[in-house]
Design a protein around this motif. Structure first.
Motif, PDB file in Angstrom:
ATOM      1  N   PRO A  71       0.822  -1.214   0.000  1.00 24.40           N
ATOM      2  CA  PRO A  71       0.000   0.000   0.000  1.00 24.40           C
ATOM      3  C   PRO A  71       0.854   1.261   0.000  1.00 24.40           C
ATOM      4  N   ARG A  72       0.246   2.374  -0.358  1.00 23.40           N
ATOM      5  CA  ARG A  72       0.941   3.660  -0.276  1.00 23.40           C
ATOM      6  C   ARG A  72       1.226   4.022   1.179  1.00 23.40           C
ATOM      7  N   ILE A  73       0.280   3.713   2.056  1.00 23.18           N
ATOM      8  CA  ILE A  73       0.471   3.939   3.494  1.00 23.18           C
ATOM      9  C   ILE A  73       0.226   2.632   4.218  1.00 23.18           C
ATOM     10  N   LEU A  74       1.265   2.134   4.864  1.00 29.48           N
ATOM     11  CA  LEU A  74       1.168   0.943   5.703  1.00 29.48           C
ATOM     12  C   LEU A  74       1.241   1.411   7.149  1.00 29.48           C
ATOM     13  N   ALA A  75       0.137   1.286   7.866  1.00 29.57           N
ATOM     14  CA  ALA A  75       0.037   1.789   9.235  1.00 29.57           C
ATOM     15  C   ALA A  75       0.192   0.640  10.217  1.00 29.57           C
ATOM     16  N   LEU A  76       1.172   0.753  11.092  1.00 29.59           N
ATOM     17  CA  LEU A  76       1.424  -0.234  12.140  1.00 29.59           C
ATOM     18  C   LEU A  76       1.090   0.407  13.474  1.00 29.59           C
ATOM     19  N   GLY A  77       0.105  -0.146  14.159  1.00 26.70           N
ATOM     20  CA  GLY A  77      -0.325   0.433  15.423  1.00 26.70           C
ATOM     21  C   GLY A  77       0.297  -0.260  16.616  1.00 26.70           C
ATOM     22  N   GLU A  78       0.302   0.433  17.740  1.00 25.58           N
ATOM     23  CA  GLU A  78       0.752  -0.141  19.006  1.00 25.58           C
ATOM     24  C   GLU A  78      -0.330   0.091  20.053  1.00 25.58           C
ATOM     25  N   PRO A  79      -0.468  -0.819  21.028  1.00 22.39           N
ATOM     26  CA  PRO A  79      -1.510  -0.662  22.041  1.00 22.39           C
ATOM     27  C   PRO A  79      -1.070   0.119  23.265  1.00 22.39           C
ATOM     28  N   THR A  80       0.194   0.469  23.335  1.00 21.82           N
ATOM     29  CA  THR A  80       0.729   1.243  24.451  1.00 21.82           C
ATOM     30  C   THR A  80       1.935   2.009  23.961  1.00 21.82           C
ATOM     31  N   HIS A  81       2.269   3.080  24.620  1.00 23.52           N
ATOM     32  CA  HIS A  81       3.404   3.911  24.222  1.00 23.52           C
ATOM     33  C   HIS A  81       4.623   3.631  25.101  1.00 23.52           C
ATOM     34  N   GLY A  82       5.799   3.901  24.537  1.00 23.31           N
ATOM     35  CA  GLY A  82       7.013   3.992  25.333  1.00 23.31           C
ATOM     36  C   GLY A  82       7.743   2.699  25.610  1.00 23.31           C
ATOM     37  N   GLU A  83       7.380   1.595  24.939  1.00 22.77           N
ATOM     38  CA  GLU A  83       8.043   0.318  25.171  1.00 22.77           C
ATOM     39  C   GLU A  83       9.060   0.061  24.061  1.00 22.77           C
ATOM     40  N   ASP A  84      10.347   0.060  24.416  1.00 24.32           N
ATOM     41  CA  ASP A  84      11.396  -0.103  23.411  1.00 24.32           C
ATOM     42  C   ASP A  84      11.284  -1.431  22.663  1.00 24.32           C
ATOM     43  N   ALA A  85      10.778  -2.479  23.311  1.00 25.28           N
ATOM     44  CA  ALA A  85      10.645  -3.771  22.621  1.00 25.28           C
ATOM     45  C   ALA A  85       9.725  -3.647  21.410  1.00 25.28           C
ATOM     46  N   LEU A  86       8.629  -2.911  21.538  1.00 25.67           N
ATOM     47  CA  LEU A  86       7.727  -2.714  20.414  1.00 25.67           C
ATOM     48  C   LEU A  86       8.348  -1.805  19.364  1.00 25.67           C
ATOM     49  N   LEU A  87       9.101  -0.810  19.805  1.00 21.80           N
ATOM     50  CA  LEU A  87       9.745   0.104  18.858  1.00 21.80           C
ATOM     51  C   LEU A  87      10.850  -0.601  18.073  1.00 21.80           C
ATOM     52  N   ARG A  88      11.539  -1.527  18.697  1.00 21.25           N
ATOM     53  CA  ARG A  88      12.578  -2.277  17.970  1.00 21.25           C
ATOM     54  C   ARG A  88      11.944  -3.214  16.943  1.00 21.25           C
ATOM     55  N   LEU A  89      10.794  -3.763  17.275  1.00 21.32           N
ATOM     56  CA  LEU A  89      10.051  -4.544  16.284  1.00 21.32           C
ATOM     57  C   LEU A  89       9.715  -3.662  15.087  1.00 21.32           C
ATOM     58  N   ARG A  90       9.244  -2.460  15.355  1.00 27.07           N
ATOM     59  CA  ARG A  90       8.974  -1.489  14.285  1.00 27.07           C
ATOM     60  C   ARG A  90      10.205  -1.202  13.466  1.00 27.07           C
ATOM     61  N   ASN A  91      11.354  -0.988  14.134  1.00 24.95           N
ATOM     62  CA  ASN A  91      12.600  -0.701  13.426  1.00 24.95           C
ATOM     63  C   ASN A  91      12.970  -1.850  12.492  1.00 24.95           C
ATOM     64  N   ASP A  92      12.838  -3.079  12.979  1.00 26.73           N
ATOM     65  CA  ASP A  92      13.169  -4.245  12.154  1.00 26.73           C
ATOM     66  C   ASP A  92      12.290  -4.297  10.909  1.00 26.73           C
ATOM     67  N   LEU A  93      11.007  -4.083  11.088  1.00 28.57           N
ATOM     68  CA  LEU A  93      10.094  -4.129   9.953  1.00 28.57           C
ATOM     69  C   LEU A  93      10.391  -3.007   8.957  1.00 28.57           C
ATOM     70  N   PHE A  94      10.711  -1.816   9.456  1.00 34.06           N
ATOM     71  CA  PHE A  94      11.012  -0.709   8.547  1.00 34.06           C
ATOM     72  C   PHE A  94      12.254  -1.011   7.722  1.00 34.06           C
ATOM     73  N   ARG A  95      13.298  -1.523   8.353  1.00 33.23           N
ATOM     74  CA  ARG A  95      14.501  -1.870   7.589  1.00 33.23           C
ATOM     75  C   ARG A  95      14.181  -2.882   6.493  1.00 33.23           C
ATOM     76  N   GLN A  96      13.381  -3.883   6.825  1.00 30.78           N
ATOM     77  CA  GLN A  96      13.018  -4.887   5.819  1.00 30.78           C
ATOM     78  C   GLN A  96      12.166  -4.275   4.703  1.00 30.78           C
ATOM     79  N   LEU A  97      11.253  -3.394   5.054  1.00 33.58           N
ATOM     80  CA  LEU A  97      10.418  -2.748   4.044  1.00 33.58           C
ATOM     81  C   LEU A  97      11.253  -1.868   3.117  1.00 33.58           C
ATOM     82  N   VAL A  98      12.255  -1.212   3.661  1.00 31.34           N
ATOM     83  CA  VAL A  98      13.165  -0.395   2.842  1.00 31.34           C
ATOM     84  C   VAL A  98      13.952  -1.285   1.887  1.00 31.34           C
TER      85      VAL A  98
END
Length: 416
Positions: free
Chosen positions: A25-52
């Motif tokens: 998609p033009r916009i791929l939105a990945l949501g989180e159910p809580t803020h401020g947890e580095d474990a979830l943000l690192r998951l996001r980082n991994d996915l972004f690198r793969q998407l790039v």
């Protein structure tokens, strides 16, 4: 049923995620159910690198101040010069200093999170030596808003005015710069925290604020009508992109302050809706860059109507994801994140009859769940909604299974 649920899940990576969708998609939105947890943000980082690397994604947009985000984008794209020097003062820190960028380039305290720092560092390293067309970009898509206050419209409004004044005859401008300064007055009147819950403390419906709304509208209209002339004066295509951002932000902030001064019972609902409207307009503008990964709270990105309790009442409004999806259709995809435990926040193992509880029995820590296959495995008995013992965590609503394109499940979120 356990076998069927297991069949609905697979290991999480970008290829599996894109495989759930008809096309990237033009916009791929990945949501989180809580803020401020580095474990979830690192998951996001991994996915972004793969998407790039695999699918040509070039922009990541986070739930942070869109104007502050310019400093982060300038830091990760140093060879392109970041925001052009002929544009007005944007109050950017030294964009070559990572510490300064993390402190001043993020709102909501996000710059203090280690995983956000890792993301920024990776983006800058990735871009070194690459042509501008292959570089990754950073954007904030939230307005300049905090929980207890909204920014003065000064920075965005004066930036737009100076951009136009630098390239157009003064007679075309609806006012002089000193007129804006006089009408804006002191910034602390705009940023008064008490105005969030007391409409009488807001300046958003003063005579000066009303005049500023008209002038902001005239400045945005001038930017549109003079675009062909301005195009020849731009140093880079990013000039116009940033000028449009200043215009959206100035008009959005003035609308938000107008809503803050609303004494009616609907004022908090209007504030929530105005914030997400600003988010949606920023996302639609970013969609023109090519594929974008957006990361924010599930509540902002879902297609369903959003709801929360605040100020003693229930607020219901359409979030940014719902607004963008209504414009882009299937070119917008939403993948929600659900989780099992955050024990350091008092969120222990989920009840077995909830979505989170059913997935908690799976052996691996991370899964990508096909929502259609999960719904089929559950049959006609919808799971019970989970109750959160901690205000900072919003469980996945089982009624939303039919409106998400994927479900990321993280079994346990450790303390970092």
């Amino acid at each position: 049923m356990a076998t069927d649920i297991k069949d609905a899940s697979q290991p999480l990576d970008a290829s599996a995620l894109i495989g759930l969708l008809p096309a990237p998609p033009r916009i791929l939105a990945l949501g989180e159910p809580t803020h401020g947890e580095d474990a979830l943000l690192r998951l996001r980082n991994d996915l972004f690198r793969q998407l790039v690397e695999r699918y040509g994604y070039r922009t990541i947009a986070l739930e942070t101040d869109c104007l502050r985000g310019l400093a982060v984008d300038a830091h990760v794209t140093p060879d392109t010069g970041g925001p052009d020097t002929d544009l007005p003062d944007t109050d950017l820190p030294d964009t070559g200093d990572l510490d300064a960028v993390m402190e001043h380039g993020f709102s909501h305290g996000w710059g203090a999170l280690a995983a956000n720092r890792e993301l920024v560092r990776w983006m800058r390293a990735h871009n070194e030596g690459r042509p501008a067309s292959e570089q990754v970009r950073f954007a904030g898509f939230d307005g300049p808003l905090e929980i207890e206050a909204a920014a003065s419209p000064r920075q965005a409004l004066t930036a737009l005015h100076r951009h136009l004044a630098a390239h157009l005859d003064a007679d075309l401008l609806p006012c002089a710069a000193d007129t804006l300064d006089r009408l804006l007055g002191p910034d602390d009147a705009w940023t008064e925290p008490a105005a969030m819950y007391d409409a009488a403390r807001s300046v958003g419906r003063s005579d000066e604020a009303r005049e500023l709304r008209l002038l902001a509208d005239d400045l945005v209209a001038l930017l549109d009508t003079q675009a062909p002339r301005l195009r020849g004066a731009w140093v880079s295509p990013g000039d116009h992109e940033r000028a449009l951002l200043y215009g959206r932000t100035a008009t959005g902030l003035l609308r938000y302050h107008h809503a803050m001064a609303d004494p009616s019972p609907a004022r908090l609902t209007r504030l929530a809706a105005e914030r997400d409207r600003m988010m949606a307009h920023n996302l639609l503008a970013l969609a023109g860059r090519g594929p974008v990964l957006v990361y924010s709270h599930n509540t902002h990105l879902q297609r369903e109507e959003s709801a929360m309790r605040m100020g003693g009442g229930l607020l219901e409004w359409w979030g940014a994801g719902a607004l963008v999806a209504s414009r882009l259709g299937r070119e917008y995809a939403f993948v929600a994140t659900a989780l099992g435990t955050i024990t350091h926040r008092g969120v222990d193992a989920p009840p077995p009859g909830t979505v989170e509880g059913l997935l908690y029995d799976l052996p691996e820590d991370r899964h990508l769940v096909d929502p259609g296959r999960l719904a089929a495995a559950l049959g006609g008995t919808p799971p019970a909604p989970r109750e959160s013992p901690w205000f900072g965590y919003a469980p996945f609503d089982p009624a939303h299974l039919g409106s998400v394109d994927g479900l990321v499940y993280v079994r346990d979120v450790p303390r970092d």
